[in-house]
Every structure is written in structure tokens, then in C-alpha cells.
Scaffold this motif. Structure first.
Motif, mmCIF file in Angstrom:
data_model
loop_
_atom_site.group_PDB
_atom_site.id
_atom_site.type_symbol
_atom_site.label_atom_id
_atom_site.label_comp_id
_atom_site.label_asym_id
_atom_site.label_seq_id
_atom_site.Cartn_x
_atom_site.Cartn_y
_atom_site.Cartn_z
ATOM 1 N N TRP A 22 0.837 -1.200 0.000
ATOM 2 C CA TRP A 22 0.000 0.000 0.000
ATOM 3 C C TRP A 22 0.872 1.249 0.000
ATOM 4 O O TRP A 22 1.937 1.276 0.622
ATOM 5 C CB TRP A 22 -0.898 0.027 1.235
ATOM 6 C CG TRP A 22 -1.973 -1.007 1.213
ATOM 7 C CD1 TRP A 22 -1.996 -2.180 1.919
ATOM 8 C CD2 TRP A 22 -3.195 -0.963 0.475
ATOM 9 N NE1 TRP A 22 -3.153 -2.873 1.641
ATOM 10 C CE2 TRP A 22 -3.912 -2.148 0.763
ATOM 11 C CE3 TRP A 22 -3.753 -0.047 -0.414
ATOM 12 C CZ2 TRP A 22 -5.151 -2.428 0.211
ATOM 13 C CZ3 TRP A 22 -4.986 -0.326 -0.974
ATOM 14 C CH2 TRP A 22 -5.674 -1.501 -0.662
ATOM 15 N N GLU A 24 0.360 5.426 0.690
ATOM 16 C CA GLU A 24 -0.549 6.499 1.098
ATOM 17 C C GLU A 24 -0.402 7.694 0.160
ATOM 18 O O GLU A 24 0.715 8.101 -0.169
ATOM 19 C CB GLU A 24 -0.288 6.944 2.534
ATOM 20 C CG GLU A 24 -1.297 7.988 2.986
ATOM 21 C CD GLU A 24 -1.230 8.321 4.459
ATOM 22 O OE1 GLU A 24 -1.787 9.370 4.833
ATOM 23 O OE2 GLU A 24 -0.625 7.552 5.219
ATOM 24 N N GLY A 26 -1.173 11.152 0.491
ATOM 25 C CA GLY A 26 -1.537 12.251 1.372
ATOM 26 C C GLY A 26 -1.474 13.594 0.676
ATOM 27 O O GLY A 26 -0.992 13.716 -0.456
ATOM 28 N N SER A 102 -7.472 12.508 -0.874
ATOM 29 C CA SER A 102 -6.318 12.733 -0.022
ATOM 30 C C SER A 102 -6.416 11.872 1.236
ATOM 31 O O SER A 102 -7.475 11.799 1.872
ATOM 32 C CB SER A 102 -6.251 14.210 0.367
ATOM 33 O OG SER A 102 -5.170 14.435 1.242
ATOM 34 N N GLY A 103 -5.320 11.220 1.563
ATOM 35 C CA GLY A 103 -5.259 10.372 2.747
ATOM 36 C C GLY A 103 -5.555 8.904 2.478
ATOM 37 O O GLY A 103 -5.333 8.064 3.345
ATOM 38 N N LYS A 104 -6.037 8.583 1.291
ATOM 39 C CA LYS A 104 -6.337 7.188 0.937
ATOM 40 C C LYS A 104 -5.046 6.447 0.596
ATOM 41 O O LYS A 104 -4.026 7.045 0.259
ATOM 42 C CB LYS A 104 -7.286 7.109 -0.257
ATOM 43 C CG LYS A 104 -8.712 7.456 0.074
ATOM 44 C CD LYS A 104 -9.314 6.344 0.930
ATOM 45 C CE LYS A 104 -10.825 6.417 0.918
ATOM 46 N NZ LYS A 104 -11.429 5.214 1.475
ATOM 47 N N ARG A 105 -5.137 5.115 0.655
ATOM 48 C CA ARG A 105 -4.012 4.276 0.253
ATOM 49 C C ARG A 105 -4.386 3.525 -1.025
ATOM 50 O O ARG A 105 -5.545 3.162 -1.209
ATOM 51 C CB ARG A 105 -3.644 3.278 1.350
ATOM 52 C CG ARG A 105 -3.143 3.954 2.594
ATOM 53 C CD ARG A 105 -2.501 3.041 3.613
ATOM 54 N NE ARG A 105 -3.135 1.761 3.785
ATOM 55 C CZ ARG A 105 -2.545 0.703 4.340
ATOM 56 N NH1 ARG A 105 -1.283 0.785 4.769
ATOM 57 N NH2 ARG A 105 -3.184 -0.434 4.483
ATOM 58 N N ARG A 107 -2.866 0.506 -4.072
ATOM 59 C CA ARG A 107 -1.892 -0.525 -4.419
ATOM 60 C C ARG A 107 -2.214 -1.046 -5.808
ATOM 61 O O ARG A 107 -3.354 -0.950 -6.274
ATOM 62 C CB ARG A 107 -1.870 -1.668 -3.401
ATOM 63 C CG ARG A 107 -3.105 -2.526 -3.372
ATOM 64 C CD ARG A 107 -2.959 -3.645 -2.369
ATOM 65 N NE ARG A 107 -4.218 -4.357 -2.200
ATOM 66 C CZ ARG A 107 -4.399 -5.340 -1.357
ATOM 67 N NH1 ARG A 107 -3.391 -5.742 -0.586
ATOM 68 N NH2 ARG A 107 -5.560 -5.931 -1.263
ATOM 69 N N GLU A 134 -7.934 1.548 -1.236
ATOM 70 C CA GLU A 134 -8.304 0.815 -0.026
ATOM 71 C C GLU A 134 -9.712 1.193 0.437
ATOM 72 O O GLU A 134 -10.047 2.371 0.553
ATOM 73 C CB GLU A 134 -7.301 1.111 1.088
ATOM 74 C CG GLU A 134 -7.497 0.250 2.319
ATOM 75 C CD GLU A 134 -6.412 0.471 3.350
ATOM 76 O OE1 GLU A 134 -6.024 -0.514 3.998
ATOM 77 O OE2 GLU A 134 -5.965 1.627 3.518
#
Length: 151
Positions: A22, A24, A26, A102-105, A107, A134
Motif C-alpha cells: 500500500w 498512502e 496524502g 487525499s489520505g487514501k491508500r 496498491r 483501499e
């Protein structure tokens, strides 16, 4: 990137290679990307204004999500043990499906589609990649990614 024999890599054509770790996404990363690309649209850098949009917050640039493929690939893609270097060759069918808030992860999920000879000493690897967000149903993006390996 993990190293493998060309035969081992060819054996994976048509099969999922796995998922990256993952990452992030940000606000600091989004703002840095805005600065690097001179794309300062408010939906990326102004949390108050972006909160008033259907997104509800600032979102990453689609090209930021796309640029993270290189980092994601390092976790799962393999290069031949004879490789001298690898370069991006291009992308086909890129689609930005859902915004990365913003702030999500995120992959990446990779599948090896093909390994072809491009020219003497050059291999063209084609991967299908889907970038998962995620906790969300829809992916951030899907693409076919081409890599050129010099052997």
C-alpha cells in the motif's frame, strides 16, 4: 524488482503476479505533484474549496496515481536475469475510474499479458495493471503498461 530467468517470466504470461504494498496518497504528496507539474487546480490543493465538490475533499491528480506504478511494480514485476536496464515504453488503454481522495491508500495489481521480442537484445513486456483504492469498490485506474527490457 525481483529477478528471474526469462523462462520463469514467460511461464507467468496470463497469470496475476500479485499486488504491491500500500502507498498512502496524502496531501503533501498531492501538493508536491501539483508543484512538479504546475497543475494547481483547486480540487487538488484547496481542501476548503474541494470539500464543496462531489468529491468532498481534495483528490490526487490522475497522473499522480499513474506515476506511482513504477513504485508499485518494484514489489511484484520481475525482470530477466539478463537485463541490463528497463525503461517505460508506454501505456495503452489508460482509464481513470475513481478519484483517489487525499489520505487514501492505493496498491497495484499486475498481470503479465505478453513477453515479445521487440528487436535484437530488447524484450517488450506488457502488463495489465489495476490500481485499487483501499476500502473502495471501484479502482483508481486501469491500464496496459509496456516495459522495454534491454538484455
Amino acid at each position: 524488482m525481483p529477478v528471474a530467468s526469462l523462462d520463469d517470466i514467460r511461464a507467468k504470461v496470463g497469470h496475476p503476479l500479485g499486488a504491491s504494498g500500500w502507498i498512502e496518497v496524502g496531501q503533501d504528496r498531492i501538493t508536491a505533484f501539483a508543484d512538479a507539474t504546475d497543475d494547481h487546480q483547486f480540487i487538488h490543493i484547496d481542501p476548503a474549496a474541494a470539500a464543496q465538490t462531489p468529491f468532498g475533499s481534495t483528490i490526487a491528480h490522475g497522473f499522480l496515481s499513474l506515476s506511482l506504478l513504477s513504485r508499485m511494480a518494484a514489489d511484484v514485476m520481475q525482470v530477466p536475469d539478463t537485463a541490463k536496464m528497463a525503461v517505460n515504453y508506454g501505456l495503452d488503454r489508460v482509464r481513470f475510474i475513481a478519484p483517489v481522495r487525499s489520505g487514501k491508500r492505493v496498491r497495484g495489481h499486475f498481470t503479465l499479458d505478453a513477453v515479445d521480442y521487440k528487436a535484437p537484445g530488447q524484450l517488450l513486456l506488457k502488463h495489465t495493471v489495476t490500481v485499487e483504492i483501499e476500502g473502495e469498490e471501484r479502482p483508481a485506474l486501469t491500464a496496459q503498461w509496456l516495459g522495454l527490457i534491454f538484455t
